[in-house]
Design an enzyme around this catalytic site. Structure first.
Site: not given
Length: 808
Positions: A657, A700
């Site tokens: 990611s 996030k």
């Protein structure tokens, strides 16, 4: 850049309480089955209703999806309409005591038979000794003794008459019998004997010897006479015992005569009782003389009487329907039963009364639920389960038998026929491993039920979700939930699903929030759980679990962990990570840096070199190498040496990611163009530079938002995420409010060019028809830099080549 920004309405899917048609869940009808699991329910019902013995069931799915409760409910419903199984007992095998007999009895008869046998033994322990002291017995025994005494006297009288005819006297002495010659009715003295003629002395000695032989024959016949007497007494005792046994067995036969399987056992029992009647005499002698004798307890504790016990393995007296057994500790002994041992005179001994049932015995005729991982980790348990399923019998085999450790008396109980459905609960990976590695697994477990992770979010599913809330409220006696409380729980479920168009079916965490919200409503004296209670419960849970998260945020705020939210730097970018510690999942930024120089076309992953990077992350870095090698200066060898690292990370790094952020850092370092530090980046890329979705997008974004908020929101800070993750956004209300007020930005990108353009403020650049990138673009600068590296490398190689030697 304007087209990459995400609108406020796309940041969170909010359930409007006005769309719900009830005031509280008290008005809703509870659900019987879970929502969104129709396929799993169908598979469970098929296995439960199918009578073929190989259609056992494996259930897998995510934790918290209600697998256990759903399976248990379906099995109980099916068990309720099935017949009650019969009872099973172990009894003594009088012909071979080491192989106890398993008997199948009608429902509820096992306990009755055990009580009847106990009463039988107690009655015989009282009646047999009583018969042997009765007047009839004493008369018959006295007659026997008189008869044998008469036989003894008759034989002795005959001996004495014969001796008298020979004029030999039989004298009784303390040492036994002795013989002496007689003359004229008087004992012949030795001196008189010596004075007799020799021929007379020889005759007298012959008569004495003849009498001596007859005396020896008489004495030799006495043991035989004693044996005959004892045999006659034993026969009398047996006859008397038969009277007692017959009377006692008649009562037993009247009670259980219709059970055909007991007829052979009763026949052998009768013979053994008669043959061992002396046991009851010894029991009577050992019984204490007291007004309240222990009686049955003493007989039960005496190992000699265990042979007449009935070991009830399974009884269903008073039950309705088939059994449903959940074995939480499926050891070998807990599954197939065990054989205990007792210490007797310094040795370990056992008998059939020490056979203990296992879960297979208790579930026989019904259903058995097991945790697959627990069965597989217990020694011998999995093999034993498969053997029992294959043979359709329960074999009582201990671990000591399997290992050959028993060096004392043991048993081989007769197996009990097995007819049940086994249900294993596990995860998907374990199911795949068993199917692939165990050739027997698919033979025994033909049906698999898979519980899903989520279901579509629409008006129908939201209505079902509300009824599911009402179900939990009714089951656990919670307060009704108001419509806004249900709407808040719908949003919690959607966030757990990480998809605005889904509802998570991992509902255990959602129900924990509801339970805590109910507690808060109780403390506040509210009659119903509202959205405010749900929100407070979420915040309280995050606060309790958030110590590690808060420490990370504190270290960033104090500068211990270096994170910049302002300014710009070349080859430096804020990446985003997700951690899950102590039940709390939270995001945190991490600084990623890249450095480049001339080299041999290698991109060094420092995490991998330090053995801190996982295989997925290593793959992502190799993809970056492929992107650079194929996009720039395709006709020239890639003369690049680059290094990538996650700064200040001291644990493992895994996942792809951060590959978009790593690629942007590389491009910045190659183009020598700074990246804004006001933004953090997440997303993975492929070799074409396309941005791919990632997980944990909400955590996030919120992690970087918290850092920016602590350092001061400027309105220029934000996050770049993959465009394909927009549907996954379920951000906290405070993040959504900050975006709405222009204090924070969230942008979605589909290609690395969009990301680098946003982060540098310069166009990424596209190739023209002539094959060149437009001047002043990021890509043009990168290609020029790589061409310079290639030229420098070529010149370096030429200058380093040794001069050719001249001829001659």
């Amino acid at each position: 850049m304007a087209d990459t920004i995400i609108g406020v309405a796309q940041l969170r899917a909010v359930c409007d309480p006005a769309t719900l048609s009830f005031d509280t869940t008290a008005a809703l009808e509870p659900l019987r089955w879970p929502i969104g699991q129709e396929r799993a329910v169908e598979a469970i019902r098929l296995s439960a209703q199918m009578r073929h013995r190989r259609f056992n069931l494996y259930v897998h799915g995510p934790e918290g999806s209600g697998r256990h409760s759903t399976v248990l409910r379906i099995l109980k419903d099916e068990a309720a309409v099935r017949p009650v199984p019969q009872d099973w007992v172990y009894v003594q095998n009088f012909a071979n005591p080491d192989r106890p007999l398993a008997l199948c009895l009608p429902q509820g008869q096992a306990v009755r038979l055990r009580a009847a046998m106990a009463s039988l033994v107690e009655d015989l322990a009282a009646h047999i000794p009583a018969l042997l002291v009765s007047e009839d017995y004493q008369t018959r025994r006295g007659a026997l003794e008189q008869d044998f005494a008469a036989q003894h006297e008759t034989a002795f009288d005959a001996l004495r008459e014969s001796a008298q005819k020979r004029q030999v006297a039989i004298l009784r002495t303390p040492m036994g019998f002795s013989l002496a010659p007689m003359q004229a009715g008087e004992l012949l003295k030795p001196e008189a004997m010596a004075a007799l003629p020799e021929t007379e002395r020889d005759r007298i000695e012959q008569d004495v010897r003849a009498t001596q032989q007859e005396l020896e024959d008489f004495l030799a016949s006495l043991p035989e006479l004693g044996r005959a007497q004892r045999a006659a007494v034993a026969s009398l005792n047996t006859a008397m015992a038969e009277i007692a046994v017959k009377a006692a067995m008649a009562k037993l036969t009247r009670s259980f005569g219709k059970i055909e399987v007991l007829a052979p056992y009763f026949k052998a029992l009768r013979a053994d009782l008669v043959a061992n009647a002396d046991l009851f005499l010894s029991a009577d002698r050992n019984r204490p003389e007291a007004p309240l004798s222990p009686g049955r307890a003493m007989l039960r504790e005496d190992p000699r009487f265990h042979r007449y016990d009935v070991n009830v393995m399974v009884t269903h007296d008073g039950d309705s329907g088939a059994p449903v057994v959940v074995e939480t500790l499926p050891t070998l002994a807990n599954l197939t039963g065990r054989i205990d041992y007792i210490a007797l005179q310094g040795a370990l001994m056992t008998d059939f009364t020490q056979i203990k049932p296992g879960a297979l015995h208790r579930a026989n005729g019904g259903f058995l639920m097991l945790d697959a991982r627990h069965v597989l980790t217990e020694p011998f348990a999995w093999d034993a389960l498969k053997r029992c399923l294959e043979t359709a019998q329960v074999h009582v085999i201990t671990a000591a038998d399997r290992l050959g450790l028993i060096a004392t008396t043991t048993l081989e109980p007769e197996p009990i026929p097995l007819d049940l459905r086994v249900v294993l609960l596990g995860d998907r990976m374990l199911h795949l491993l068993l199917s692939d590695l165990d050739p027997d697994f698919d033979q025994f477990f033909r049906v698999a039920a898979e519980f899903g992770d989520d279901m579509p979010r629409n008006a129908e599913s939201v209505a079902l979700f509300a009824r599911l809330v009402a179900t939990l409220v009714a089951q656990e006696d919670l307060r009704p939930v108001a419509r806004d409380g249900v709407a808040a729980l719908v949003d919690v479920s959607t966030r757990a699903a990480e998809d605005q168009e889904k509802l998570s079916l991992r509902l255990s965490d959602v129900w924990d929030i509801l339970r805590e919200a109910d507690h808060l409503a109780l403390q506040a004296g509210a009659l119903a759980v509202t959205a405010a209670h749900v929100t407070d419960a979420i915040a309280a849970s995050a606060r309790r679990l958030g110590q590690t998260r808060d420490r990370v945020q504190e270290m960033i705020a104090r500068g211990t962990i270096l994170i910049s939210t302002a300014g710009s730097e070349v080859g430096q970018i804020n990446g985003l990570t997700v951690a899950e510690l102590g039940g709390l999942r939270f995001g945190a930024p991490v600084r990623i840096t890249a450095r480049v120089r001339m080299g041999a076309g290698r991109v060094v992953d420092i995490e991998r070199e330090a053995r801190m990077g996982g295989p997925i992350h290593s793959k992502a870095v190799l993809i970056l190498s492929g992107f650079l090698a194929t996009r720039y200066v395709p006709d020239v060898p890639l003369s690049l040496w680059a290094s990538l690292v996650f700064e200040q990370t001291y644990g493992g790094v895994e996942g792809d990611s951060a590959s978009l952020a790593e690629l942007c850092a590389l491009m910045s370092a190659l183009a020598d163009v700074p990246l804004t530090q006001s933004f953090a980046v997440t997303g993975s890329v492929n070799q074409m530079g396309e941005v791919q979705p990632i997980g944990g997008v909400n955590e996030k974004i919120e992690g970087f938002f918290d850092v920016c908020k602590a350092q001061g929101l400027t309105g220029r800070q934000g996050v770049l995420i993959p465009r394909r993750n927009v549907a996954n956004l379920m951000l906290r209300p405070d993040v959504v409010a900050a975006v709405a007020q222009g204090q924070f930005q969230i942008h979605a990108v589909s290609h690395v060019d969009e990301a680098i353009a946003h982060l540098t403020g310069l166009p990424a650049g596209t190739r023209s028809l002539h094959g060149d990138f437009e001047d002043g673009s990021i890509n043009a600068n990168i290609e020029v830099r790589l061409m310079d590296f290639a030229d420098a490398r070529a010149n370096f190689g030429a200058s380093d080549r040794p001069a050719e030697e001249s001829e001659g």
